[in-house]
Scaffold this active site. Structure first.
Site, PDB file in Angstrom:
ATOM      1  N   ASP A   1      11.856   7.194  37.738  1.00 20.82           N
ATOM      2  CA  ASP A   1      11.402   6.449  38.904  1.00 20.82           C
ATOM      3  C   ASP A   1      12.607   6.165  39.797  1.00 20.82           C
ATOM      4  O   ASP A   1      13.375   5.236  39.527  1.00 20.82           O
ATOM      5  CB  ASP A   1      10.740   5.144  38.466  1.00 20.82           C
ATOM      6  CG  ASP A   1      10.131   4.367  39.613  1.00 20.82           C
ATOM      7  OD1 ASP A   1      10.352   4.753  40.780  1.00 20.82           O
ATOM      8  OD2 ASP A   1       9.433   3.383  39.334  1.00 20.82           O
TER       9      ASP A   1
ATOM     10  N   HIS B   1       9.952   6.937  32.831  1.00 21.17           N
ATOM     11  CA  HIS B   1      10.106   5.523  33.174  1.00 21.17           C
ATOM     12  C   HIS B   1       8.725   4.883  33.250  1.00 21.17           C
ATOM     13  O   HIS B   1       7.706   5.576  33.360  1.00 21.17           O
ATOM     14  CB  HIS B   1      10.843   5.372  34.498  1.00 21.17           C
ATOM     15  CG  HIS B   1      12.323   5.610  34.369  1.00 21.17           C
ATOM     16  ND1 HIS B   1      13.088   6.054  35.409  1.00 21.17           N
ATOM     17  CD2 HIS B   1      13.159   5.448  33.316  1.00 21.17           C
ATOM     18  CE1 HIS B   1      14.341   6.156  35.010  1.00 21.17           C
ATOM     19  NE2 HIS B   1      14.413   5.804  33.740  1.00 21.17           N
TER      20      HIS B   1
ATOM     21  N   ASP C   1      22.929   5.342  31.114  1.00 19.52           N
ATOM     22  CA  ASP C   1      22.422   6.258  30.089  1.00 19.52           C
ATOM     23  C   ASP C   1      21.596   7.376  30.724  1.00 19.52           C
ATOM     24  O   ASP C   1      21.659   8.526  30.298  1.00 19.52           O
ATOM     25  CB  ASP C   1      21.549   5.506  29.076  1.00 19.52           C
ATOM     26  CG  ASP C   1      22.306   4.425  28.332  1.00 19.52           C
ATOM     27  OD1 ASP C   1      23.555   4.526  28.238  1.00 19.52           O
ATOM     28  OD2 ASP C   1      21.666   3.475  27.854  1.00 19.52           O
TER      29      ASP C   1
ATOM     30  N   HIS D   1      19.270   0.596  32.177  1.00 24.41           N
ATOM     31  CA  HIS D   1      20.048   1.580  31.419  1.00 24.41           C
ATOM     32  C   HIS D   1      20.419   2.788  32.284  1.00 24.41           C
ATOM     33  O   HIS D   1      20.551   3.902  31.797  1.00 24.41           O
ATOM     34  CB  HIS D   1      19.269   2.008  30.176  1.00 24.41           C
ATOM     35  CG  HIS D   1      17.947   2.644  30.474  1.00 24.41           C
ATOM     36  ND1 HIS D   1      16.892   1.963  31.037  1.00 24.41           N
ATOM     37  CD2 HIS D   1      17.500   3.903  30.279  1.00 24.41           C
ATOM     38  CE1 HIS D   1      15.873   2.782  31.179  1.00 24.41           C
ATOM     39  NE2 HIS D   1      16.222   3.969  30.739  1.00 24.41           N
TER      40      HIS D   1
ATOM     41  N   ARG E   1      23.643  14.377  33.293  1.00 27.19           N
ATOM     42  CA  ARG E   1      24.927  15.085  33.305  1.00 27.19           C
ATOM     43  C   ARG E   1      25.034  16.024  32.104  1.00 27.19           C
ATOM     44  O   ARG E   1      25.442  17.179  32.240  1.00 27.19           O
ATOM     45  CB  ARG E   1      26.092  14.095  33.315  1.00 27.19           C
ATOM     46  CG  ARG E   1      27.462  14.772  33.418  1.00 27.19           C
ATOM     47  CD  ARG E   1      28.604  13.763  33.394  1.00 27.19           C
ATOM     48  NE  ARG E   1      28.663  12.983  32.175  1.00 27.19           N
ATOM     49  CZ  ARG E   1      29.115  13.428  30.999  1.00 27.19           C
ATOM     50  NH1 ARG E   1      29.544  14.669  30.882  1.00 27.19           N
ATOM     51  NH2 ARG E   1      29.139  12.652  29.943  1.00 27.19           N
TER      52      ARG E   1
ATOM     53  N   GLY F   1      13.960   4.036  25.757  1.00 26.95           N
ATOM     54  CA  GLY F   1      15.121   4.393  26.569  1.00 26.95           C
ATOM     55  C   GLY F   1      16.160   3.291  26.681  1.00 26.95           C
ATOM     56  O   GLY F   1      17.338   3.507  26.366  1.00 26.95           O
TER      57      GLY F   1
ATOM     58  N   ASP G   1      17.442   7.266  25.246  1.00 31.34           N
ATOM     59  CA  ASP G   1      18.056   8.262  26.126  1.00 31.34           C
ATOM     60  C   ASP G   1      19.340   8.796  25.501  1.00 31.34           C
ATOM     61  O   ASP G   1      19.621   9.994  25.556  1.00 31.34           O
ATOM     62  CB  ASP G   1      18.384   7.658  27.493  1.00 31.34           C
ATOM     63  CG  ASP G   1      17.154   7.193  28.251  1.00 31.34           C
ATOM     64  OD1 ASP G   1      16.049   7.690  27.980  1.00 31.34           O
ATOM     65  OD2 ASP G   1      17.319   6.321  29.134  1.00 31.34           O
TER      66      ASP G   1
END
Length: 140
Positions: free
Chosen positions: A80, A8, A90, A87, A96, A55, A60
């Protein structure tokens, strides 16, 4: 190994410092990054980095797609946690997917350093054993 590097905005300087400090280890691996992070790494080091989109523009998700195809071996995602991200879904999906596909994932500098040093010691070689005979690195 195929390693994704994501940071980030407020963590990009830290990612550059991390990659610079461990350039000697990372040079033996295939590196992939989201847009600006990849550019910053290439400007600061001699490393070659395949860059995806930024991203928020889908980078991402591009990395997540490779995870779901079992084509990514490690993810270092310096996120961060104190800043809202446009996003965020995402980001959560990528985390996950790393869990679903059992991909080592670092979301902070402490864990990132342990993963990189583990590469040097051969502690992630199980990923190469799993993929014996595969056509790796990625042909992007």
């Amino acid at each position: 190994m195929n390693i994704a590097l994501i940071a980030h905005d407020r963590k990009k300087d830290l990612m550059v410092k991390l990659v610079t400090a461990y350039e000697v280890i990372l040079k033996d691996h295939q590196l992939y990054a989201t847009g600006t992070t990849g550019t910053r790494i290439m400007e600061a080091t001699q490393l070659q980095v395949h860059r995806f989109k930024s991203g928020p523009l889908g980078g991402d998700q591009q990395i997540g797609a490779l995870i779901s195809e079992d084509k990514m071996d490690m993810v270092i995602f310096l996120r961060d946690p104190l800043a809202a991200q446009p996003h965020e879904p995402d980001v959560n999906a990528l985390i996950r997917l790393s869990d679903v596909y059992e991909i080592p994932l670092a979301t902070n500098i402490g864990t990132a350093e342990i993963l990189i040093r583990g590469l040097q010691e051969g502690l992630a070689d199980f990923r190469e054993i799993v993929h014996e005979g595969d056509n790796r690195p990625l042909a992007l």
